[in-house]
Design a protein around this motif. Structure first.
Motif, mmCIF file in Angstrom:
data_model
loop_
_atom_site.group_PDB
_atom_site.id
_atom_site.type_symbol
_atom_site.label_atom_id
_atom_site.label_comp_id
_atom_site.label_asym_id
_atom_site.label_seq_id
_atom_site.Cartn_x
_atom_site.Cartn_y
_atom_site.Cartn_z
ATOM 1 N N THR A 1 0.638 -1.256 0.082
ATOM 2 C CA THR A 1 0.084 -0.118 -0.037
ATOM 3 C C THR A 1 0.842 1.256 -0.073
ATOM 4 O O THR A 1 2.014 1.156 0.351
ATOM 5 C CB THR A 1 -0.813 -0.109 1.270
ATOM 6 O OG1 THR A 1 0.083 0.117 2.393
ATOM 7 C CG2 THR A 1 -1.659 -1.255 1.525
ATOM 8 N N SER A 2 0.259 2.363 -0.409
ATOM 9 C CA SER A 2 1.069 3.611 -0.231
ATOM 10 C C SER A 2 1.744 3.954 1.046
ATOM 11 O O SER A 2 2.696 4.470 1.420
ATOM 12 C CB SER A 2 0.087 4.778 -0.867
ATOM 13 O OG SER A 2 0.039 4.612 -1.922
ATOM 14 N N THR A 3 0.765 3.406 2.256
ATOM 15 C CA THR A 3 1.248 3.684 3.586
ATOM 16 C C THR A 3 2.578 3.032 3.988
ATOM 17 O O THR A 3 3.647 3.258 4.318
ATOM 18 C CB THR A 3 0.351 3.452 4.493
ATOM 19 O OG1 THR A 3 -0.609 4.415 4.489
ATOM 20 C CG2 THR A 3 0.941 3.743 5.904
ATOM 21 N N MET B 1 10.802 5.432 3.740
ATOM 22 C CA MET B 1 11.167 6.741 4.587
ATOM 23 C C MET B 1 10.734 7.925 3.730
ATOM 24 O O MET B 1 11.164 9.157 3.357
ATOM 25 C CB MET B 1 12.463 6.929 5.041
ATOM 26 C CG MET B 1 12.790 5.950 6.264
ATOM 27 S SD MET B 1 14.322 6.225 6.640
ATOM 28 C CE MET B 1 15.284 5.513 5.719
ATOM 29 N N LEU B 2 9.342 7.899 2.874
ATOM 30 C CA LEU B 2 8.522 8.880 2.197
ATOM 31 C C LEU B 2 7.494 9.320 2.856
ATOM 32 O O LEU B 2 6.932 8.753 3.609
ATOM 33 C CB LEU B 2 8.466 8.361 0.674
ATOM 34 C CG LEU B 2 9.787 8.081 -0.064
ATOM 35 C CD1 LEU B 2 9.302 7.465 -1.307
ATOM 36 C CD2 LEU B 2 10.736 9.233 -0.474
ATOM 37 N N SER B 3 7.053 10.564 2.378
ATOM 38 C CA SER B 3 5.584 10.602 2.962
ATOM 39 C C SER B 3 4.690 9.876 1.991
ATOM 40 O O SER B 3 4.904 9.397 0.922
ATOM 41 C CB SER B 3 5.393 12.284 2.794
ATOM 42 O OG SER B 3 5.148 12.745 1.596
ATOM 43 N N PHE B 4 3.398 9.725 2.509
ATOM 44 C CA PHE B 4 2.188 9.225 1.832
ATOM 45 C C PHE B 4 1.942 9.911 0.702
ATOM 46 O O PHE B 4 1.693 9.242 -0.653
ATOM 47 C CB PHE B 4 1.313 9.202 2.718
ATOM 48 C CG PHE B 4 -0.078 8.709 2.130
ATOM 49 C CD1 PHE B 4 -0.267 7.483 2.035
ATOM 50 C CD2 PHE B 4 -1.119 9.298 1.805
ATOM 51 C CE1 PHE B 4 -1.429 6.757 1.421
ATOM 52 C CE2 PHE B 4 -2.265 9.069 1.071
ATOM 53 C CZ PHE B 4 -2.445 7.796 1.041
ATOM 54 N N VAL C 1 4.480 9.139 -2.281
ATOM 55 C CA VAL C 1 4.269 8.026 -2.766
ATOM 56 C C VAL C 1 3.189 8.019 -3.969
ATOM 57 O O VAL C 1 3.263 7.538 -4.992
ATOM 58 C CB VAL C 1 4.079 6.846 -1.890
ATOM 59 C CG1 VAL C 1 3.633 5.552 -2.333
ATOM 60 C CG2 VAL C 1 5.252 6.732 -0.908
ATOM 61 N N ASN C 2 2.106 8.890 -3.287
ATOM 62 C CA ASN C 2 1.055 8.709 -4.519
ATOM 63 C C ASN C 2 1.468 9.797 -5.676
ATOM 64 O O ASN C 2 0.738 9.621 -6.671
ATOM 65 C CB ASN C 2 -0.004 9.465 -3.637
ATOM 66 C CG ASN C 2 -0.819 8.409 -2.811
ATOM 67 O OD1 ASN C 2 -0.915 7.184 -3.163
ATOM 68 N ND2 ASN C 2 -1.723 8.902 -1.759
ATOM 69 N N THR C 3 2.313 10.659 -5.458
ATOM 70 C CA THR C 3 2.785 11.693 -6.461
ATOM 71 C C THR C 3 3.588 10.957 -7.514
ATOM 72 O O THR C 3 3.341 10.953 -8.686
ATOM 73 C CB THR C 3 3.457 12.821 -6.045
ATOM 74 O OG1 THR C 3 2.757 13.581 -5.148
ATOM 75 C CG2 THR C 3 4.351 13.495 -6.926
ATOM 76 N N TYR C 4 4.677 10.049 -6.923
ATOM 77 C CA TYR C 4 5.086 8.903 -7.632
ATOM 78 C C TYR C 4 4.340 8.030 -8.629
ATOM 79 O O TYR C 4 4.476 7.881 -9.908
ATOM 80 C CB TYR C 4 6.137 8.204 -7.061
ATOM 81 C CG TYR C 4 7.443 8.885 -6.541
ATOM 82 C CD1 TYR C 4 7.768 9.859 -7.070
ATOM 83 C CD2 TYR C 4 7.871 8.237 -5.475
ATOM 84 C CE1 TYR C 4 8.952 10.786 -6.534
ATOM 85 C CE2 TYR C 4 9.240 9.027 -4.935
ATOM 86 C CZ TYR C 4 9.899 10.055 -5.632
ATOM 87 O OH TYR C 4 10.758 10.708 -4.984
ATOM 88 N N ARG C 5 3.290 7.639 -8.014
ATOM 89 C CA ARG C 5 2.116 6.719 -8.607
ATOM 90 C C ARG C 5 1.609 7.515 -9.601
ATOM 91 O O ARG C 5 1.508 7.163 -11.086
ATOM 92 C CB ARG C 5 1.330 6.319 -7.672
ATOM 93 C CG ARG C 5 0.194 5.195 -8.196
ATOM 94 C CD ARG C 5 -1.126 4.969 -7.185
ATOM 95 N NE ARG C 5 -0.592 4.478 -6.027
ATOM 96 C CZ ARG C 5 -0.677 3.195 -5.454
ATOM 97 N NH1 ARG C 5 -1.122 2.425 -6.430
ATOM 98 N NH2 ARG C 5 -0.273 2.972 -4.217
ATOM 99 N N LYS C 6 1.126 8.657 -9.390
ATOM 100 C CA LYS C 6 0.344 9.500 -10.584
ATOM 101 C C LYS C 6 1.298 9.967 -11.681
ATOM 102 O O LYS C 6 0.890 9.744 -12.797
ATOM 103 C CB LYS C 6 -0.358 10.815 -9.551
ATOM 104 C CG LYS C 6 -1.540 10.683 -8.783
ATOM 105 C CD LYS C 6 -1.831 11.825 -8.236
ATOM 106 C CE LYS C 6 -2.591 11.690 -7.140
ATOM 107 N NZ LYS C 6 -3.086 12.838 -6.245
ATOM 108 N N LYS C 7 2.583 10.274 -11.370
ATOM 109 C CA LYS C 7 3.426 10.536 -12.386
ATOM 110 C C LYS C 7 3.627 9.190 -13.254
ATOM 111 O O LYS C 7 3.929 9.511 -14.612
ATOM 112 C CB LYS C 7 4.750 11.113 -11.836
ATOM 113 C CG LYS C 7 4.513 12.437 -11.392
ATOM 114 C CD LYS C 7 5.870 13.020 -10.951
ATOM 115 C CE LYS C 7 5.569 14.654 -10.701
ATOM 116 N NZ LYS C 7 6.878 15.357 -10.390
#
Length: 104
Positions: free
Chosen positions: A31-33, A40-43, A46-52
């Motif tokens: 999961t993103s969490t 050691m990234l913010s949630f 991670v979601n920004t990486y996923r969207k990109k």
């Protein structure tokens, strides 16, 4: 200044090593969490990486993102998350991106 490592797909799409690590973790069902905690990234990062990644690989959902990652040779069925969790380049096991990927 540190160089950003990029991978090139057969369609000349660039993704960074960090994006590739997130893609790989997603493919393992994390999961993103869980990804945020492990790397050691913010949630939100991670979601920004996923969207990109979804934009770069021209997909509309996570299942398609993972499938496209396999189609382009960015993911391999035999890889494990342990092979990408280290920041030590010598500890990384990465796919060979010099091989041409066939479109199925």
């Amino acid at each position: 200044m540190t160089a950003i490592k990029t991978f090139f797909t057969s369609e000349n799409t660039q993704i960074t090593f960090k994006q590739w690590r997130v893609l790989h973790a997603i493919s393992l069902g994390k999961t993103s969490t869980e990804i945020a905690d492990e790397f050691m990234l913010s949630f939100h990062t991670v979601n920004t990486y996923r969207k990109k990644l979804m934009i770069k690989l021209d997909v509309t959902n996570t299942a398609m993102l993972v499938r496209r990652g396999f189609e382009l040779g960015l993911l391999e069925p035999s890889a494990t998350l342990d092979s990408v969790s280290s920041d030590d380049p010598s500890a990384r096991t990465l796919p060979d991106h010099n091989q041409k990927v066939s479109n199925r």
